[in-house]
Structure formats: structure tokens, C-alpha cells
Design a protein around this motif. Structure first.
Motif, short mmCIF file in Angstrom:
data_model
loop_
_atom_site.label_atom_id
_atom_site.label_comp_id
_atom_site.label_asym_id
_atom_site.label_seq_id
_atom_site.Cartn_x
_atom_site.Cartn_y
_atom_site.Cartn_z
N ASN A 31 0.91 -1.32 -0.05
CA ASN A 31 -0.10 -0.20 -0.15
C ASN A 31 0.94 1.38 0.02
OD1 ASN A 31 -2.76 -0.78 -0.06
ND2 ASN A 31 -2.76 -1.59 2.12
N GLN B 42 1.03 4.29 -2.84
CA GLN B 42 1.07 5.59 -2.67
C GLN B 42 2.14 6.33 -3.11
OE1 GLN B 42 -1.99 7.15 -1.61
NE2 GLN B 42 -3.28 5.17 -1.06
N LYS B 43 3.32 6.06 -2.89
CA LYS B 43 4.55 6.76 -2.91
C LYS B 43 4.56 6.78 -4.51
CE LYS B 43 9.45 6.53 -2.44
NZ LYS B 43 9.91 6.46 -3.96
N SER C 134 2.24 9.55 -5.85
CA SER C 134 2.74 10.96 -5.31
C SER C 134 3.75 11.29 -6.20
CB SER C 134 3.20 10.70 -3.92
OG SER C 134 4.32 10.14 -3.79
#
Length: 221
Positions: free
Chosen positions: A185, A189-190, A193
Motif C-alpha cells: 500500500n 501511494q509513493k 505521489s
């Protein structure tokens, strides 16, 4: 075919082979259709076809029909190619990059992949191909797995930057990922981003078929 009929009751394995790249590869009748599996996960058809079909629907079949050239990183049995050609009626060129020649032999024999005239299959490492190709693509599908593992390079900004640079204006990336623990997860997300919001939009379609998460990136101009 009796094996196909029996498969509605229990899966019927018809082929099994050790592959240098993918460890064990199996072809099985399951619920009346042939599927390609590795030791621990579905590689083509079955749940994987449903996952990628869902991603293509999210992009929209209408948009895909207007495209000229699609790149697929990770061919396996070619289920997403069959979705593009048979279900969406995509008429443009498809380039499929697959590192494992054993899988392509199986795809040709059991899934008739070699009968798709608009498909060019390149036996190469996805990372190397992305660095070498001079073409631009309307859609890049990333579906690269070694059993249940995903190579780290897929999530590195160096690679994602190269992938994004290969998109035509208004082009899309459809990235199939597997979420098995919290670190995955965080990894996704990284990844999201680090996508430049001035040039691209990025979104996640979470928890498809339990463990899969699709990332869709669109180039704005």
C-alpha cells in the motif's frame, strides 16, 4: 470436450511445465475456460482477464477504439490482448513484450496468440525494451509479475518517468499491481505521489479480485 464439462465441477489441469523465468506454468480448464496460472497466481484469463477488463472499461472502450498503438509489458497467455481484439474490436497495432519464451510457446499452442495479425511479440526484458523503444503509444499496459512478485524497477521513478515519456498526448497507462501487505500500500501511494500532476492525472482502482489494485495514469496534453 469432456475436460471442459468436468471443469464446471472441479478444475482440470491439462498442461504443466517448469519455466526458467516463471518457475511452474500450468494450463487448466476452469469453469469452462482455459486459464494460464503460475505456481501461486493466475497469469492469464480467469481473474486476471476480469481485472484488466475492468481497467480498460474505466479508460473507456470508445477511447481505446480511437487509439493507434498499444504497448503491453508482460504478455503471458495474452488474455488482455484477446479482450482488446475480440471484445473491444481494437484494430490498431499491439506490441507485446514478454521475457519468458516458454510462456509465448504455451500462449501460441493453447490460446492461439500467434493468430492475432496485429500483434507483434517481442521477447525482451520490459526494463530494457522501455529504454530502447523509439515509438510512442496511446496506451501502455503494465502487467509484469514473477509468480506473485513484482520487480522493484516497476516502481522506481527512473522507470516510471521513461514510461510516461513514451505516451502520446492524451495517452494512458494501465498498471496492474498486487497488494499483499501494508508495505505494498505504501509503495503504491509513493508511486502515485511521484507522478507530476501538471502533466498527468493518476488514480487508483483498489482491491479488485481481492489482491489487485489498478493504477491509471492519463497524460493531460
Amino acid at each position: 470436450m469432456i475436460q471442459k464439462l468436468f471443469s464446471y465441477l472441479i478444475p482440470v489441469k491439462i498442461f504443466k511445465k517448469k519455466s526458467q523465468r516463471s518457475k511452474m506454468i500450468e494450463v487448466t480448464w476452469a469453469n469452462g475456460e482455459l486459464v494460464l496460472d503460475s505456481e501461486n497466481t493466475n497469469y492469464s484469463y480467469g481473474s486476471l482477464q476480469r481485472i484488466l477488463r475492468y481497467g480498460l472499461r474505466n479508460i473507456s472502450y470508445e477511447a481505446i477504439l480511437k487509439m493507434d498503438h498499444i504497448l503491453l509489458l508482460g504478455v503471458a497467455g495474452g488474455s488482455v490482448i484477446k479482450t482488446l481484439v475480440d471484445e473491444i474490436s481494437f484494430k490498431g497495432k499491439i506490441t507485446g513484450v514478454e521475457i519468458d519464451p516458454d510462456i509465448i510457446k504455451i500462449a501460441n499452442e493453447y490460446f492461439n496468440l500467434n493468430e492475432i495479425k496485429q500483434l507483434e511479440v517481442v521477447i525482451d526484458d520490459a526494463f530494457e525494451f522501455v529504454l530502447k523503444t523509439k515509438d510512442k503509444y496511446d496506451l501502455i499496459i503494465i502487467d509484469v509479475f514473477e509468480d506473485i512478485k513484482m520487480p522493484n524497477f516497476l516502481f522506481e521513478s527512473f522507470f516510471s518517468g521513461h514510461i510516461c515519456s513514451l505516451l502520446q498526448n492524451k495517452g494512458f497507462i494501465l498498471f496492474n499491481t498486487m497488494i499483499l501487505d501494508e508495505s505494498h500500500n505504501v509503495r503504491n501511494q509513493k508511486y502515485i505521489s511521484e507522478i507530476n500532476p501538471q502533466l498527468f492525472t493518476a488514480k487508483m482502482l483498489p482491491r479488485i479480485e481481492v489482491h489487485n489494485e489498478l493504477i491509471i495514469i492519463e497524460k493531460l496534453t
